[in-house]
Design a protein around this motif. Structure first.
Motif, short mmCIF file in Angstrom:
data_model
loop_
_atom_site.label_atom_id
_atom_site.label_comp_id
_atom_site.label_asym_id
_atom_site.label_seq_id
_atom_site.Cartn_x
_atom_site.Cartn_y
_atom_site.Cartn_z
N LEU A 25 0.84 -1.21 0.00
CA LEU A 25 0.00 0.00 0.00
C LEU A 25 0.87 1.25 0.00
N LEU A 26 1.89 1.27 0.85
CA LEU A 26 2.77 2.44 0.91
C LEU A 26 3.47 2.66 -0.43
N ALA A 27 3.96 1.58 -1.02
CA ALA A 27 4.62 1.69 -2.33
C ALA A 27 3.64 2.18 -3.39
N GLY A 28 2.42 1.67 -3.35
CA GLY A 28 1.41 2.10 -4.31
C GLY A 28 1.05 3.57 -4.16
N VAL A 237 -5.12 7.06 -5.46
CA VAL A 237 -5.09 6.41 -4.14
C VAL A 237 -6.23 5.41 -4.01
N LEU A 238 -7.43 5.81 -4.44
CA LEU A 238 -8.58 4.89 -4.39
C LEU A 238 -8.33 3.66 -5.25
N ALA A 239 -7.77 3.87 -6.44
CA ALA A 239 -7.48 2.73 -7.33
C ALA A 239 -6.46 1.80 -6.69
N ALA A 240 -5.45 2.37 -6.04
CA ALA A 240 -4.42 1.55 -5.40
C ALA A 240 -5.01 0.73 -4.26
#
Length: 282
Positions: A25-28, A237-240
């Protein structure tokens, strides 16, 4: 329908229970931040093909780095800068438009990558480089992404006025002392760096989705550049998040799922845009 009936278990628990998911998540999110800022200018300046070409242009550098057992990001960076230089050389030495030079270099670089990888029997690695492995990202990769995110923010802040003027009024930009050619080259470099930074997470091809889809969707819904950048980041962000969760629960490819969600958001934005236009026209 667990995402509705058991929201805590579906939306929250994966990130609490799994360190891999937290790192992914952080990388995304760091990938989204850089891609959304740079992608906004790529979209506004009509250079969407540039992102696709650079995404494929880094592959020979990755292939050479893989063959020499050195850091693939170093090879990707060299290849990306080589493509940027190639675009500018063709642009300055021929009457051909940018899309022609990009197309020629794109095909040539991609073919070179396949030849190099096939000679070494490394198609499995090529697949990873193309489509990424966000759930396998390490701390070093996250740190690199964080550094690039800071560089992108500095670029967007310091170069904002030059980008605005050279994008919408090149003549006024020259009067103000900005070189449209230099601004264009800076954007090429930042786009190349975005691709290099992102290929280990979502892959060199799928980064194109994050670079283009959120900014394009945002440009349909809002008009000012700061709002386009802000909304693009939110959509990315939502897509990730949604893509990672779908991948976790249904065992799909994480990078491809995130990219697919990003593209689906574009079509939802397009529907919303057309509904609004028809309502205004009625």
């Amino acid at each position: 329908m667990d995402w509705l009936t058991n929201p805590i278990e579906w939306w929250i628990d994966p990130f609490i229970d799994s360190a891999i998911m937290r790192d992914a998540l952080l990388a995304g999110l760091l990938t989204v931040l850089g891609a959304s800022i740079v992608g906004t200018w790529v979209v506004l300046r009509g250079l969407t093909f540039l992102g696709d070409a650079l995404a494929q242009g880094v592959l020979p550098g990755i292939a050479v780095a893989w063959a020499l057992s050195v850091d693939p990001q170093l090879g990707a960076l060299v290849a990306a800068l080589a493509m940027v230089a190639g675009v500018n050389i063709i642009r300055s030495s021929s009457p051909l438009p940018d899309d022609v030079s990009l197309g020629i270099l794109c095909v040539g670089f991609l073919a070179l990558a396949v030849v190099l990888m096939s000679a070494r029997g490394g198609f499995g690695d090529l697949n990873r480089f193309l489509f990424g492995s966000i759930t396998g990202v390490d701390q070093q990769g996250i740190i690199r992404s964080a550094i690039f995110a800071v560089i992108t923010i500095v670029f967007a802040t310091v170069g904002y006025r030059a980008m605005i003027m050279s994008t919408f009024d090149p003549a006024q930009a020259k009067i103000a002392g900005f070189s449209p050619r230099a601004v264009h080259f800076a954007l090429l470099v930042m786009t190349a760096l975005t691709v290099v930074n992102s290929f280990e997470t979502v892959g060199s091809l799928l980064v194109f989705a994050f670079l283009i889809a959120p900014p394009t969707t945002a440009s349909l819904l809002v008009k000012s550049v700061p709002r386009i950048i802000g909304l693009s980041i939110v959509l990315g962000v939502l897509a990730a998040i949604i893509g990672l969760l779908i991948s976790y629960h249904h065992r799909t490819a994480a990078g491809a799922t995130m990219a697919l969600i990003s593209v689906m958001m574009f079509f939802l934005g397009l529907i919303s845009y057309n509904v609004r236009i028809r309502a205004i026209s009625a």
